[in-house]
Design an enzyme around this catalytic site. Structure first.
Site, PDB file in Angstrom:
ATOM      1  N   GLU A  46       0.885  -0.437   2.350  1.00  0.00           N
ATOM      2  CA  GLU A  46       2.071  -0.054   3.355  1.00  0.00           C
ATOM      3  C   GLU A  46       2.844  -1.482   3.139  1.00  0.00           C
ATOM      4  OE1 GLU A  46       1.685   1.151   7.453  1.00  0.00           O
ATOM      5  OE2 GLU A  46       0.216   2.641   6.877  1.00  0.00           O
TER       6      GLU A  46
ATOM      7  N   GLU B 130      -5.733   1.451   8.966  1.00  0.00           N
ATOM      8  CA  GLU B 130      -5.593   0.484   9.880  1.00  0.00           C
ATOM      9  C   GLU B 130      -6.688   0.221  11.081  1.00  0.00           C
ATOM     10  OE1 GLU B 130      -1.596   0.374  10.985  1.00  0.00           O
ATOM     11  OE2 GLU B 130      -0.881  -0.039   9.086  1.00  0.00           O
TER      12      GLU B 130
HETATM   13  O1  IFM Z   1       4.321   3.672  11.270  1.00  0.00           O
HETATM   14  C1  IFM Z   1       3.188   2.826  11.168  1.00  0.00           C
HETATM   15  C2  IFM Z   1       2.041   3.463  10.452  1.00  0.00           C
HETATM   16  O2  IFM Z   1       1.824   4.664  11.300  1.00  0.00           O
HETATM   17  C3  IFM Z   1       1.003   2.512  10.237  1.00  0.00           C
HETATM   18  N1  IFM Z   1       1.297   1.036   9.807  1.00  0.00           N
HETATM   19  C4  IFM Z   1       2.368   0.691  10.452  1.00  0.00           C
HETATM   20  C5  IFM Z   1       3.670   1.464  10.342  1.00  0.00           C
HETATM   21  C6  IFM Z   1       4.752   0.860  11.027  1.00  0.00           C
HETATM   22  O3  IFM Z   1       4.413   0.489  12.285  1.00  0.00           O
END
Ligand code: IFM
Length: 439
Positions: free
Chosen positions: A350, A166
């Site tokens: 994710e 990210e």
């Molecule tokens: O927990 C986070 C993760 O570390 C990165 N992506 C989003 C998730 C939820 O906020």
């Protein structure tokens, strides 16, 4: 859950994701201080000043966690390696840290879980933060050395690797909004961090290609930006949000430039010679990962760049207050394939929801999570039907864990963790997913 494994193409990968600092317990194994430790120790930054020193104690309990993954029928595990565990001062290898990741990867493989590694999920060693961290023009070299060190040890067993989780969070969230470590609110720092993240990404890909690793990708987070109304001002505001959130990093890698709307704010602040860095940034990728949770409704606000704010939306929300909007996942999968990546495989690296889960008589009933996952997997199926080459889906997250500035309150796990006893209890959604993966 209202899907079956057999609804998806042959070979489609189902996995769960975590990250090092959020679950391992950073106080173990000789790991060094990170900017998250000092950010959390500063009053006002993190709920109850909570930190990752113990977290889920995955460092000592990973076998139990992987047994639960295996029993659920997962194909793959997306995890991250902690720079400050591998190199406590950011530069010097820590044999204990390297041994840990060696054991961890073998434990995955013993249970049939394909290792999908991420090299950086936000815990920067403090000594490198002292030298400017992501603002420093040396960052790509430090990151390249770390990449060589950790992948020199475990790279022979990786199914896939991505350098940085990210980039938007590393850059904008942490240097412009100040919500994550190092907690800066400075446009020059932001422009540099966002550019240096891409340079470090490219350097890590080059380093791993040099080591002979295959199946290298990038992982980006996306939020669908919806203008609050039909006005030109709202459309411009949403376009800018889309630019610095969603397009900046893919434009850099796939087009060798940054979005015009973002450059209006960034141009004076980028480092000298930034245009020359695209030769490093534009490394070919074997796959692209999308992290997707929600959309934002964007309204114009002030004159100062970027001049907008988020407006409340009408849809049902998760414990994070995020609207549930599966269409956004469909839109990003199809847009990414059409505008950037073509036939390159896409993964949802994710997706998941935080829910105010409670344990009663040893049971955690979380129908909201099963519905959320089902609705997003239906969006994935639609995208595949419309030609997006989606190859896998990783649920965030395997365990309830440290949700950064929000501490341990927000529960994203398929498996409940009691943070007093560290007992694991698979939630109803875990059992529903297990059944779906078996069908
Ligand atoms: O927990 C986070 C993760 O570390 C990165 N992506 C989003 C998730 C939820 O906020």
């Amino acid at each position: 859950m209202d899907f079956n494994r057999s609804d998806f193409p042959e070979g489609f990968t189902f996995g769960a994701a975590t990250s090092a600092y959020q679950i391992e317990g950073h106080g173990t194994g000789g790991a060094g201080s990170t900017h998250w430790d000092t950010f959390a120790a500063t009053p006002g930054n993190v709920v109850r000043q909570e930190h990752g020193q113990l977290a889920c104690d995955h460092y000592n309990r990973y076998e139990e966690d992987f047994d639960l993954m295996q029993a659920a029928g997962f194909d793959a595990y997306r995890f991250s390696t902690s720079w400050a565990r591998v190199m406590p001062d950011g530069r010097t290898p820590n044999p204990e840290g390297l041994d840990f990741y060696d054991r961890l990867v073998d434990a995955m493989l013993e249970r049939g879980l394909a290792p999908y590694a991420t090299l950086y999920h936000w815990e920067l060693p403090s000594p490198l933060a002292d030298e400017g961290g992501w603002r420093s023009p040396d960052m790509h070299n430090w990151f390249g050395d770390y990449t060589a060190c950790i992948m020199g040890r475990i790279g022979d067993r990786m199914a896939a690797v991505a350098p940085i989780n990210e980039p938007w969070c590393v850059g904008w969230l942490s240097h412009f909004l100040g919500h994550h470590a190092p907690g800066l609110r400075d446009i020059r720092a932001t422009a540099r961090a966002m550019h240096h993240v891409l340079k470090a990404h490219g350097t890590a890909i080059q380093t791993m290609r040099g080591l002979g690793l295959k199946n290298l990708g990038g992982v980006f987070n996306f939020e669908w930006a919806e203008p609050v109304d039909d006005s030109d001002a709202a459309r411009r505001a949403a376009d800018l949000y889309d630019g610095y959130y969603n397009r900046f990093f893919l434009d850099g890698i796939y087009k060798g430039r940054y979005p015009d709307a973002v450059m209006e704010g960034f141009a004076p602040h980028l480092p000298d010679g930034w245009q020359d860095d695209f030769a490093i940034i534009q490394q070919p990728l074997d796959w692209v990962g999308l992290n997707y949770y929600t959309r934002k409704i964007i309204a114009p606000n002030a004159d100062a760049w970027p001049g907008h704010e988020e407006a409340p939306g009408p849809l049902p929300k998760t414990q994070m207050g995020w609207e549930i909007y599966p269409d956004g996942l469909y839109k990003f999968l199809t847009r990414t394939a059409q505008e950037y990546t073509g036939d390159t495989p896409l993964f949802i690296t994710e997706n998941g929801m935080a829910n105010a889960d409670v344990i009663r008589n040893g049971i955690v009933d979380d129908p909201e999570r099963a519905a959320y996952v089902g609705a997003h997997l239906a969006a994935v199926q639609r995208a595949i039907g419309d030609g997006a080459p989606v190859a896998g889906y990783f649920l965030w997250s395997l365990l309830d864990n440290y949700e950064w500035a929000l501490g341990y309150e927000k529960r994203f796990g398929l498996i409940h963790v009691d943070f007093d006893t560290l007992k694991r209890t698979p939630k109803a959604s875990y059992h529903a997913l297990t059944a779906a993966l078996a069908r």
